[in-house]
Write a protein that holds these residues in place. Structure first.
Motif, mmCIF file in Angstrom:
data_model
loop_
_atom_site.group_PDB
_atom_site.id
_atom_site.type_symbol
_atom_site.label_atom_id
_atom_site.label_comp_id
_atom_site.label_asym_id
_atom_site.label_seq_id
_atom_site.Cartn_x
_atom_site.Cartn_y
_atom_site.Cartn_z
ATOM 1 N N MET A 94 0.844 -1.178 0.000
ATOM 2 C CA MET A 94 0.000 0.000 0.000
ATOM 3 C C MET A 94 0.894 1.248 0.000
ATOM 4 S SD MET A 94 -2.557 1.358 2.959
ATOM 5 C CE MET A 94 -4.166 0.891 2.426
ATOM 6 N N ALA A 95 0.526 2.195 -0.802
ATOM 7 C CA ALA A 95 1.303 3.429 -0.901
ATOM 8 C C ALA A 95 1.040 4.329 0.314
ATOM 9 C CB ALA A 95 0.939 4.172 -2.179
ATOM 10 N N VAL A 96 2.072 5.048 0.705
ATOM 11 C CA VAL A 96 1.976 6.008 1.803
ATOM 12 C C VAL A 96 1.154 7.209 1.336
ATOM 13 C CG1 VAL A 96 3.370 7.613 3.171
ATOM 14 C CG2 VAL A 96 4.179 5.298 2.785
ATOM 15 N N ASN A 97 0.371 7.793 2.218
ATOM 16 C CA ASN A 97 -0.347 9.026 1.891
ATOM 17 C C ASN A 97 0.681 10.165 1.904
ATOM 18 O OD1 ASN A 97 -1.737 11.512 2.061
ATOM 19 N ND2 ASN A 97 -3.531 10.496 2.918
ATOM 20 N N ALA A 98 1.132 10.549 0.714
ATOM 21 C CA ALA A 98 2.211 11.536 0.582
ATOM 22 C C ALA A 98 1.810 12.906 1.132
ATOM 23 C CB ALA A 98 2.632 11.662 -0.876
ATOM 24 N N GLU A 99 0.565 13.300 0.930
ATOM 25 C CA GLU A 99 0.126 14.605 1.445
ATOM 26 C C GLU A 99 0.252 14.664 2.959
ATOM 27 O OE1 GLU A 99 -3.347 16.021 -1.606
ATOM 28 O OE2 GLU A 99 -3.833 14.420 -0.205
ATOM 29 N N LYS A 100 -0.235 13.639 3.628
ATOM 30 C CA LYS A 100 -0.159 13.619 5.092
ATOM 31 C C LYS A 100 1.281 13.520 5.559
ATOM 32 C CE LYS A 100 -2.179 11.782 9.262
ATOM 33 N NZ LYS A 100 -1.513 12.782 10.039
ATOM 34 N N LEU A 101 2.083 12.722 4.877
ATOM 35 C CA LEU A 101 3.493 12.587 5.219
ATOM 36 C C LEU A 101 4.189 13.950 5.171
ATOM 37 C CD1 LEU A 101 5.769 10.247 5.580
ATOM 38 C CD2 LEU A 101 6.291 10.858 3.215
ATOM 39 N N VAL A 127 -0.398 16.300 -6.588
ATOM 40 C CA VAL A 127 -0.876 16.741 -7.899
ATOM 41 C C VAL A 127 -0.512 15.758 -9.020
ATOM 42 C CG1 VAL A 127 -0.940 19.181 -7.277
ATOM 43 C CG2 VAL A 127 1.166 18.216 -8.222
ATOM 44 N N GLY A 128 0.089 14.642 -8.659
ATOM 45 C CA GLY A 128 0.452 13.640 -9.651
ATOM 46 C C GLY A 128 1.348 12.605 -9.032
ATOM 47 N N GLY A 129 1.940 11.795 -9.896
ATOM 48 C CA GLY A 129 2.862 10.768 -9.448
ATOM 49 C C GLY A 129 2.437 9.388 -9.902
ATOM 50 N N THR A 130 3.255 8.417 -9.562
ATOM 51 C CA THR A 130 2.977 7.032 -9.933
ATOM 52 C C THR A 130 3.234 6.111 -8.753
ATOM 53 O OG1 THR A 130 5.238 6.693 -10.731
ATOM 54 C CG2 THR A 130 3.620 7.405 -12.355
ATOM 55 N N ASP A 131 2.580 4.963 -8.783
ATOM 56 C CA ASP A 131 2.808 3.912 -7.798
ATOM 57 C C ASP A 131 3.353 2.702 -8.531
ATOM 58 O OD1 ASP A 131 1.847 5.228 -5.456
ATOM 59 O OD2 ASP A 131 -0.196 4.908 -6.165
ATOM 60 N N GLU A 132 4.440 2.158 -8.009
ATOM 61 C CA GLU A 132 5.058 0.976 -8.575
ATOM 62 C C GLU A 132 5.020 -0.136 -7.533
ATOM 63 O OE1 GLU A 132 8.937 2.333 -9.754
ATOM 64 O OE2 GLU A 132 8.117 3.648 -11.306
ATOM 65 N N GLN A 133 5.593 -1.288 -7.857
ATOM 66 C CA GLN A 133 5.488 -2.431 -6.952
ATOM 67 C C GLN A 133 6.128 -2.165 -5.599
ATOM 68 O OE1 GLN A 133 6.857 -6.149 -8.503
ATOM 69 N NE2 GLN A 133 6.112 -7.278 -6.728
ATOM 70 N N PHE A 134 7.320 -1.572 -5.555
ATOM 71 C CA PHE A 134 8.009 -1.394 -4.284
ATOM 72 C C PHE A 134 8.234 0.059 -3.890
ATOM 73 C CE2 PHE A 134 9.419 -5.547 -5.916
ATOM 74 C CZ PHE A 134 8.897 -6.341 -4.905
ATOM 75 N N ARG A 135 7.780 0.971 -4.721
ATOM 76 C CA ARG A 135 7.959 2.392 -4.415
ATOM 77 C C ARG A 135 6.831 3.214 -5.010
ATOM 78 N NH1 ARG A 135 12.608 4.799 -8.423
ATOM 79 N NH2 ARG A 135 11.512 4.296 -10.338
ATOM 80 N N VAL A 170 9.209 7.090 -2.274
ATOM 81 C CA VAL A 170 8.737 6.555 -1.001
ATOM 82 C C VAL A 170 8.618 5.040 -1.098
ATOM 83 C CG1 VAL A 170 6.846 6.655 0.677
ATOM 84 C CG2 VAL A 170 7.436 8.689 -0.634
ATOM 85 N N LYS A 171 9.057 4.351 -0.049
ATOM 86 C CA LYS A 171 8.907 2.892 0.000
ATOM 87 C C LYS A 171 7.426 2.534 0.020
ATOM 88 C CE LYS A 171 12.411 2.475 3.297
ATOM 89 N NZ LYS A 171 12.881 1.835 4.507
ATOM 90 N N SER A 172 7.083 1.485 -0.704
ATOM 91 C CA SER A 172 5.723 0.990 -0.722
ATOM 92 C C SER A 172 5.694 -0.382 -0.060
ATOM 93 C CB SER A 172 5.235 0.894 -2.175
ATOM 94 O OG SER A 172 3.926 0.405 -2.224
ATOM 95 N N ASP A 173 4.578 -0.722 0.559
ATOM 96 C CA ASP A 173 4.435 -2.011 1.228
ATOM 97 C C ASP A 173 4.150 -3.149 0.251
ATOM 98 O OD1 ASP A 173 4.824 -0.758 3.630
ATOM 99 O OD2 ASP A 173 2.687 -0.534 4.054
#
Length: 125
Positions: free
Chosen positions: A1-8, A47-55, A121-124
């Motif tokens: 699961m991706a980290v909530n970047a805004e809150k971070l 405002v954008g970005g991508t989610d990958e398997q580990f980041r 950011v590290k992803s779970d």
């Protein structure tokens, strides 16, 4: 699961008590702020970005609002930007790229500077 970047990012900015006291970070523009009564604060918005398997690579806009162009420019350059550069101290953040810093006034005339950051950011997943 991706980290909530805004809150971070918002929590990271607010973790500095000097910044939080004078330029608190939040998700929304406070209702009491207007063109005739600007107050200092910072907003954080993905405002954008991508989610990958580990980041995750979120693109985040950090906007510094206040009563004059000079004040928001100084706060962006001397308070907020140095704090953002240190976000790699968090264990889940591997890197930060400052992609831009721009004078970005509101259409109603309120002074605002925008800092765009791309985090790694590290992803779970």
């Amino acid at each position: 699961m991706a980290v909530n970047a805004e809150k971070l990012v918002m929590d990271w900015i607010n973790a500095d008590p000097n910044i939080k006291a004078s330029w608190p970070a939040r998700f929304d523009v406070p209702a009491e702020s207007s063109a005739s009564h600007p107050i200092p604060f910072v907003t954080v918005e993905q405002v954008g970005g991508t989610d990958e398997q580990f980041r995750s690579l979120p693109l985040v806009a950090v906007q510094v609002w206040g009563e004059s162009r000079w004040l928001v420019s100084e706060a962006a350059a001397k308070l907020i930007l140095p704090r953002l550069k240190r976000i790699v101290e968090l264990p889940e953040v591997a890197d930060i790229d400052i992609t831009g810093r721009t004078h970005f006034p509101m259409p109603d005339g309120r002074p605002r500077y925008q800092i765009l950051i791309q985090l790694t950011v590290k992803s779970d997943d």
